[in-house]
Motif scaffolding. Structure first.
Motif, PDB file in Angstrom:
ATOM      1  N   LEU A 267       0.828  -1.208   0.000  1.00  0.00           N
ATOM      2  CA  LEU A 267       0.000   0.000   0.000  1.00  0.00           C
ATOM      3  C   LEU A 267       0.863   1.258   0.000  1.00  0.00           C
ATOM      4  CD1 LEU A 267      -2.718  -1.121   2.549  1.00  0.00           C
ATOM      5  CD2 LEU A 267      -3.078  -0.629   0.125  1.00  0.00           C
ATOM      6  N   GLN A 268       1.924   1.263   0.808  1.00  0.00           N
ATOM      7  CA  GLN A 268       2.792   2.437   0.881  1.00  0.00           C
ATOM      8  C   GLN A 268       3.482   2.703  -0.448  1.00  0.00           C
ATOM      9  OE1 GLN A 268       5.347   1.962   4.300  1.00  0.00           O
ATOM     10  NE2 GLN A 268       3.609   1.966   5.702  1.00  0.00           N
ATOM     11  N   LEU A 269       3.837   1.646  -1.167  1.00  0.00           N
ATOM     12  CA  LEU A 269       4.438   1.829  -2.493  1.00  0.00           C
ATOM     13  C   LEU A 269       3.467   2.491  -3.457  1.00  0.00           C
ATOM     14  CD1 LEU A 269       6.423  -1.514  -2.879  1.00  0.00           C
ATOM     15  CD2 LEU A 269       7.364   0.792  -2.527  1.00  0.00           C
ATOM     16  N   LYS A 270       2.169   2.300  -3.232  1.00  0.00           N
ATOM     17  CA  LYS A 270       1.141   2.946  -4.064  1.00  0.00           C
ATOM     18  C   LYS A 270       0.721   4.303  -3.490  1.00  0.00           C
ATOM     19  CE  LYS A 270      -0.496  -0.767  -6.696  1.00  0.00           C
ATOM     20  NZ  LYS A 270      -0.004  -0.633  -8.028  1.00  0.00           N
ATOM     21  N   GLY A 271       1.259   4.684  -2.308  1.00  0.00           N
ATOM     22  CA  GLY A 271       0.964   5.993  -1.736  1.00  0.00           C
ATOM     23  C   GLY A 271      -0.130   6.014  -0.689  1.00  0.00           C
ATOM     24  N   LEU A 272      -0.538   4.847  -0.178  1.00  0.00           N
ATOM     25  CA  LEU A 272      -1.585   4.778   0.853  1.00  0.00           C
ATOM     26  C   LEU A 272      -0.995   4.265   2.162  1.00  0.00           C
ATOM     27  CD1 LEU A 272      -4.497   3.203  -1.216  1.00  0.00           C
ATOM     28  CD2 LEU A 272      -4.167   5.609  -0.632  1.00  0.00           C
ATOM     29  N   PHE A 273      -1.600   4.670   3.281  1.00  0.00           N
ATOM     30  CA  PHE A 273      -1.074   4.310   4.592  1.00  0.00           C
ATOM     31  C   PHE A 273      -2.181   3.787   5.492  1.00  0.00           C
ATOM     32  CE2 PHE A 273       1.708   7.310   2.657  1.00  0.00           C
ATOM     33  CZ  PHE A 273       2.971   6.826   2.952  1.00  0.00           C
ATOM     34  N   ASP A 274      -1.859   2.738   6.261  1.00  0.00           N
ATOM     35  CA  ASP A 274      -2.827   2.221   7.208  1.00  0.00           C
ATOM     36  C   ASP A 274      -2.891   3.152   8.421  1.00  0.00           C
ATOM     37  OD1 ASP A 274      -0.241   1.420   8.053  1.00  0.00           O
ATOM     38  OD2 ASP A 274      -1.084  -0.166   9.280  1.00  0.00           O
ATOM     39  N   GLN A 275      -3.953   3.035   9.162  1.00  0.00           N
ATOM     40  CA  GLN A 275      -4.197   3.852  10.350  1.00  0.00           C
ATOM     41  C   GLN A 275      -4.157   5.354  10.020  1.00  0.00           C
ATOM     42  OE1 GLN A 275      -2.286   2.518  13.998  1.00  0.00           O
ATOM     43  NE2 GLN A 275      -1.588   0.698  12.911  1.00  0.00           N
ATOM     44  N   HIS A 276      -4.649   5.704   8.854  1.00  0.00           N
ATOM     45  CA  HIS A 276      -4.662   7.095   8.408  1.00  0.00           C
ATOM     46  C   HIS A 276      -6.022   7.368   7.772  1.00  0.00           C
ATOM     47  CE1 HIS A 276      -3.243  10.870   6.795  1.00  0.00           C
ATOM     48  NE2 HIS A 276      -3.478  10.477   5.568  1.00  0.00           N
ATOM     49  N   ALA A 277      -6.631   8.465   8.138  1.00  0.00           N
ATOM     50  CA  ALA A 277      -7.965   8.796   7.633  1.00  0.00           C
ATOM     51  C   ALA A 277      -7.861   9.535   6.297  1.00  0.00           C
ATOM     52  CB  ALA A 277      -8.702   9.669   8.639  1.00  0.00           C
ATOM     53  N   TYR A 278      -8.751   9.181   5.395  1.00  0.00           N
ATOM     54  CA  TYR A 278      -8.848   9.837   4.094  1.00  0.00           C
ATOM     55  C   TYR A 278     -10.273  10.353   3.921  1.00  0.00           C
ATOM     56  CZ  TYR A 278      -4.468   7.495   2.919  1.00  0.00           C
ATOM     57  OH  TYR A 278      -3.168   7.061   2.904  1.00  0.00           O
ATOM     58  N   SER A 279     -10.415  11.485   3.264  1.00  0.00           N
ATOM     59  CA  SER A 279     -11.731  12.014   2.917  1.00  0.00           C
ATOM     60  C   SER A 279     -12.114  11.479   1.543  1.00  0.00           C
ATOM     61  CB  SER A 279     -11.708  13.540   2.838  1.00  0.00           C
ATOM     62  OG  SER A 279     -11.264  14.090   4.040  1.00  0.00           O
TER      63      SER A 279
ATOM     64  N   GLY B 267      -2.008  16.576   2.680  1.00  0.00           N
ATOM     65  CA  GLY B 267      -1.772  17.511   1.593  1.00  0.00           C
ATOM     66  C   GLY B 267      -0.328  17.558   1.141  1.00  0.00           C
ATOM     67  N   ASN B 268       0.371  16.457   1.237  1.00  0.00           N
ATOM     68  CA  ASN B 268       1.772  16.457   0.819  1.00  0.00           C
ATOM     69  C   ASN B 268       1.961  15.545  -0.389  1.00  0.00           C
ATOM     70  OD1 ASN B 268       1.636  13.879   1.890  1.00  0.00           O
ATOM     71  ND2 ASN B 268       2.821  14.348   3.711  1.00  0.00           N
ATOM     72  N   GLU B 269       3.212  15.214  -0.665  1.00  0.00           N
ATOM     73  CA  GLU B 269       3.526  14.423  -1.854  1.00  0.00           C
ATOM     74  C   GLU B 269       3.134  12.957  -1.717  1.00  0.00           C
ATOM     75  OE1 GLU B 269       6.625  13.929   1.114  1.00  0.00           O
ATOM     76  OE2 GLU B 269       5.759  15.734   0.282  1.00  0.00           O
ATOM     77  N   LYS B 270       2.715  12.526  -0.552  1.00  0.00           N
ATOM     78  CA  LYS B 270       2.332  11.126  -0.343  1.00  0.00           C
ATOM     79  C   LYS B 270       0.907  10.915  -0.830  1.00  0.00           C
ATOM     80  CE  LYS B 270       5.505  10.614   3.398  1.00  0.00           C
ATOM     81  NZ  LYS B 270       5.768  10.606   4.781  1.00  0.00           N
ATOM     82  N   GLU B 271       0.765  10.564  -2.070  1.00  0.00           N
ATOM     83  CA  GLU B 271      -0.563  10.363  -2.636  1.00  0.00           C
ATOM     84  C   GLU B 271      -0.570   9.127  -3.516  1.00  0.00           C
ATOM     85  OE1 GLU B 271      -0.687  13.070  -6.625  1.00  0.00           O
ATOM     86  OE2 GLU B 271      -1.369  13.989  -4.792  1.00  0.00           O
ATOM     87  N   TRP B 272      -1.761   8.675  -3.820  1.00  0.00           N
ATOM     88  CA  TRP B 272      -1.964   7.493  -4.643  1.00  0.00           C
ATOM     89  C   TRP B 272      -1.220   7.640  -5.950  1.00  0.00           C
ATOM     90  CZ3 TRP B 272      -3.516   2.672  -4.688  1.00  0.00           C
ATOM     91  CH2 TRP B 272      -3.948   2.089  -5.860  1.00  0.00           C
ATOM     92  N   ASN B 273      -0.489   6.591  -6.335  1.00  0.00           N
ATOM     93  CA  ASN B 273       0.245   6.644  -7.603  1.00  0.00           C
ATOM     94  C   ASN B 273      -0.016   5.412  -8.468  1.00  0.00           C
ATOM     95  OD1 ASN B 273       1.906   4.571  -6.511  1.00  0.00           O
ATOM     96  ND2 ASN B 273       3.195   6.118  -5.552  1.00  0.00           N
ATOM     97  N   GLY B 274      -1.120   4.712  -8.176  1.00  0.00           N
ATOM     98  CA  GLY B 274      -1.513   3.556  -8.977  1.00  0.00           C
ATOM     99  C   GLY B 274      -2.405   3.967 -10.129  1.00  0.00           C
TER     100      GLY B 274
END
Length: 183
Positions: free
Chosen positions: A126-138, A171-178
């Motif tokens: 998931l982290q390689l695709k830009g997503l993180f566990d235990q983190h809230a997304y809107s 709001g940083n560079e850590k975003e979905w990249n799939g």
């Protein structure tokens, strides 16, 4: 509700079945002239930092805001009720996408998170695709699109694709990249 009176801000939160008033001043935590915690991309926009300060006061400290459940915060901010769905397993309703579409079109707040019980390998993937566990997304959009595939060997056929747009509140560079990412 937000009211400005001489550097004082008044917020109301829904907690334990009643509205609770929280009053704060306009002094926000900064370092080197920049807001330390929540901030907007706009330098002259402070409502989110003020809301965070009031919510931290309600809960006793900024540290108390680390973690928690998105649904609880949504209820505190709106006084509304939340629904919680686990996407994996038998408890996931077959019409979950339809439920999300209805909620989105009604203007509901919608959020999501990745289960903290993911294995190490799942978390790394998931982290390689830009997503993180235990983190809230809107969830900022729910759409169903039709993709028409054309090939010379076959007849045209349609493929329905269900899309959910999520926003990383950091709001940083850590975003979905799939697939379907900005890239």
């Amino acid at each position: 509700m937000l009211v400005l009176l001489q550097g004082i801000f008044h917020f109301r939160f829904w907690q334990y079945g009643k509205w609770v008033d929280v009053v704060i001043d306009d002094r926000l935590p900064t370092a080197k002239g920049q807001l330390v915690l929540m901030h907007s991309a706009e330098n002259n926009e402070f409502w989110s930092a003020l809301l965070e300060k009031a919510y931290a006061k309600l809960h006793g400290s900024y540290k108390a805001l680390v973690g928690g459940h998105t649904a609880e915060a949504m209820e505190d901010f709106t006084g509304g009720l939340s629904e919680h769905y686990l996407v994996q397993g038998e408890s996931c309703p077959a019409n979950l996408f339809s439920i999300l579409q209805t909620a989105y079109h009604r203007g509901s707040f919608i959020g999501c998170a990745i289960n903290a019980k993911a294995t190490y390998q799942q978390r790394v993937a998931l982290q390689l695709k830009g997503l993180f566990d235990q983190h809230a997304y809107s969830i900022t959009s729910v759409k169903q699109v039709v993709q028409i595939n054309r090939s010379e060997e076959q007849q045209d056929f349609e493929d329905t694709i269900k899309l959910i747009r999520i926003r990383n509140p950091w709001g940083n560079e850590k975003e979905w990249n799939g697939p379907w990412s900005d890239r």
